[in-house]
Design an enzyme around this catalytic site. Structure first.
Site, short mmCIF file in Angstrom:
data_model
loop_
_atom_site.label_atom_id
_atom_site.label_comp_id
_atom_site.label_asym_id
_atom_site.label_seq_id
_atom_site.Cartn_x
_atom_site.Cartn_y
_atom_site.Cartn_z
CD GLU A 141 3.02 -4.95 4.90
OE1 GLU A 141 2.41 -4.20 4.13
OE2 GLU A 141 4.23 -5.20 4.78
CG ASP B 249 7.35 -3.24 5.35
OD1 ASP B 249 6.16 -2.97 5.18
OD2 ASP B 249 8.22 -3.13 4.47
#
Length: 598
Positions: A247, A205
């Site tokens: 990401e 993330d």
């Protein structure tokens, strides 16, 4: 430990399905999904054609950001089950050939994490340097505020130690200090813990924001790439065959650096492609898609793009121009409640006005453009959203399994559900659910299942080269996918009108186009230009078969058209239209335009 064998770059061939654990199935009637419930639904995912499952964060958290605010990297959130439940789920997923991708929240923790509790209590805490502190909020002024609708600054005052701490997202998510070697070692331990349990991949993330440097945007810094290279090296050494997915919501040229020389991330999302698919279908114009593909650089051979239509977040509009953003807002989010941050918090079916033709076309694009496709749970049945729920919870409602109470998701009292199930005349669980759609061969669920099956049969979609063809008709997007001697022609009509197009196929003179869904041969390509007629939002997937393989092409076994839940084996093509006389030479009509809505 339970893992799957296979080729190291397995991530190029899978269909990824994303779901929060809490949203899929509640096994103990407490109103929230859990690992035991998810395990009981693995057969459904296997029958759908899913070969990799991406789970949103499920470790301990106060859930102020749906689990992305990590309180403990090693312990499951108690209502999702025990570690034994997780390991049983992992074993059962692998037994069905489904790989498991979990979240690695690198950038920050919750402010309730023991590290931050200690760090914010005293400047002499051994964990003080795990986070980024300053006496004033004046450092890193060139850094944008990502959640500009809720946060006014990247700095928040901590009154107990009388300093500001740094955060790129919510103020309750303090950023970790990656300049501290101890922080790096802590994250390496986390990675090795989950890989040692048998997890196949980690979705990392917010990776562009790990480091801070004065006079920069604090994004995409060289130090970030040095850290990822070291992480990748240790994974390749200790856990070969595992995957890292980045990401990084950046332009393709910026994301390219996250692949390194094939020694950083294995995969990365292609964020800018997604909004341009929505622009293209709204305008009936292929140019936005062609433009962003032209801006997409070649990536290392062992790397892959991850592509998607929708996910658990808002439809992000960061990677579009101001004009494009205004167009998307006015087209898809006229109600201000549908907007969040710089994006749109809606699901696929409502975005497409619940038009089956448009939904199927979007799936045709997702499954045939270069990259590994990601499906968002519930989109296979056309689930709706709830704009009255806060934050992004409107697209994270319970999975709709049946017309029973709570959509078959839970036996709990409806008031005990983590959020209400969708209840409206168009998308309510009484109308849109798995049980209803299993019964009808042309339902959204079974139609997508067939598309996934055909896609999995043709490995070139995940691995092959792509060549965009000049159609001289901006409403039609046509391209070749090629790998070795295998060639597939894909044609998509982006408009709400019947379109006629002539495509230069002189290179394939005397080849036979074979429709991949029915296995029916089309007329032999005799002239340089082959004419196609496409119904509104129609599409073709055509294998171009050499002349010396014509007999083989004609006698190809028809793709079994089974409903979910049917036992395997030879079955009839019930529900599928019977091919009539072949069309005139050089003319064909597209799939997708004459289907019934179910």
């Amino acid at each position: 430990m339970s893992t799957l064998a296979g080729v190291p770059d397995w991530y190029k061939d899978v269909i990824i399905y994303e779901t929060p654990v809490k949203s899929f199935y509640d096994s103990n009637a407490d109103g929230i999904g859990d690992f035991s419930g998810l395990t009981t639904r693995l057969d459904y995912l296997q029958d759908l054609g899913v070969s990799a499952l991406w789970l949103l964060p499920f470790t301990d958290s106060p859930l102020r950001d749906d689990g992305y605010d990590i309180r403990d990297y090693y312990t499951l959130y108690s209502r999702y089950g025990t570690m034994e439940d997780f390991q049983n789920f992992l074993t059962e997923a692998h037994r069905r050939g489904i790989r498991v991708i979990t979240e690695l929240v690198l950038n920050h923790t919750s402010n309730t994490h023991p590290w931050f509790i200690s760090a914010s209590a005293s400047r002499s805490s051994p964990f003080r340097d795990y986070y980024v502190w300053n006496d004033t909020p004046d450092r890193y002024k060139d850094t944008r505020v990502i959640f500009s609708d809720t946060e006014k600054s990247n700095w928040t005052w901590e009154p107990r130690t009388r300093q500001y701490y740094w955060h790129r997202f919510f103020h309750h998510q303090p950023d970790l200090n990656f300049d501290n070697p101890k922080v790096q070692e802590e994250l390496f331990k986390v990675v090795k813990f989950w890989f040692s349990l048998g997890v196949d991949g980690l979705r990392c993330d917010a990776v562009p924001y790990l480091y801070e440097r004065e006079g920069t945007s604090c994004e995409n810094l060289p130090e970030t790439h040095a850290f990822i290279k070291r992480l990748r090296s240790e994974i390749d050494r200790d856990f070969p065959g595992r995957m890292l997915l980045a990401e990084a919501n950046q332009w393709p040229q910026d994301v390219l650096a996250y692949f390194g020389q094939g020694d950083e991330f294995h995969m990365a999302y292609h964020f800018p492609l997604m909004p341009r698919l929505f622009i293209a279908i709204a305008r009936g114009d292929h140019q936005p898609v062609i433009d962003i593909l032209d801006q997409t650089p070649a990536i290392p051979e062992n790397c892959q793009w991850a592509i998607f239509l929708r996910n658990h977040d808002e439809l992000t509009l960061e990677m579009v121009t101001d004009q494009e953003r205004d167009y998307l807002w006015s087209t898809y989010a006229q109600d201000p409640r549908m907007r969040l941050n710089i994006g749109i918090r809606r699901r696929l079916a409502p975005l497409m006005q619940n038009d089956r033709r448009k939904i199927d076309l979007m799936h045709s694009l997702l499954l045939t453009l270069p990259g590994t496709p990601i499906l968002y749970y519930g989109d296979e049945i056309g689930m709706g959203d709830n704009v009255h729920l806060g934050d992004r919870n409107g697209v994270r409602t319970p999975m709709q399994w049946s017309s029973d109470r709570n959509g078959g998701f839970s036996r709990a009292n409806p008031s005990d559900l983590y959020v209400p199930v969708i209840q409206n005349p168009i998308y309510g669980y009484q109308v849109v659910n798995v049980e209803n759609q299993i019964r009808y061969p042309t339902s959204p669920l079974n139609s997508l299942r067939q598309m996934l099956s055909v896609r999995q049969e043709a490995r070139l979609f995940g691995r092959g080269a792509m060549k965009i063809l000049n159609t001289k008709n901006r409403s039609v997007l046509a391209y070749l996918r090629e790998m070795g001697k295998d060639v597939v022609l894909v044609i998509n009509n982006l408009s709400d009108r019947t379109e006629s197009v002539a495509i230069d196929l002189s290179r394939f003179r005397n080849y036979v186009p074979v429709e991949l869904f029915s296995k029916n041969p089309f007329p032999t390509i005799r002239s340089a230009h082959f004419h196609f007629t496409l119904s509104p939002y129609g599409y073709f997937w055509l294998s171009l078969t050499p002349p010396d393989h014509r007999e083989q092409a004609v006698s190809l076994e028809a793709h079994p058209h089974r409903r979910l839940g049917d036992s395997p084996g030879p079955e009839s093509l019930s529900g599928q239209s019977t091919p009539g006389d072949p069309p005139p030479p050089g003319k064909t009509a597209s799939r997708g335009g004459k289907r019934r809505r179910t």
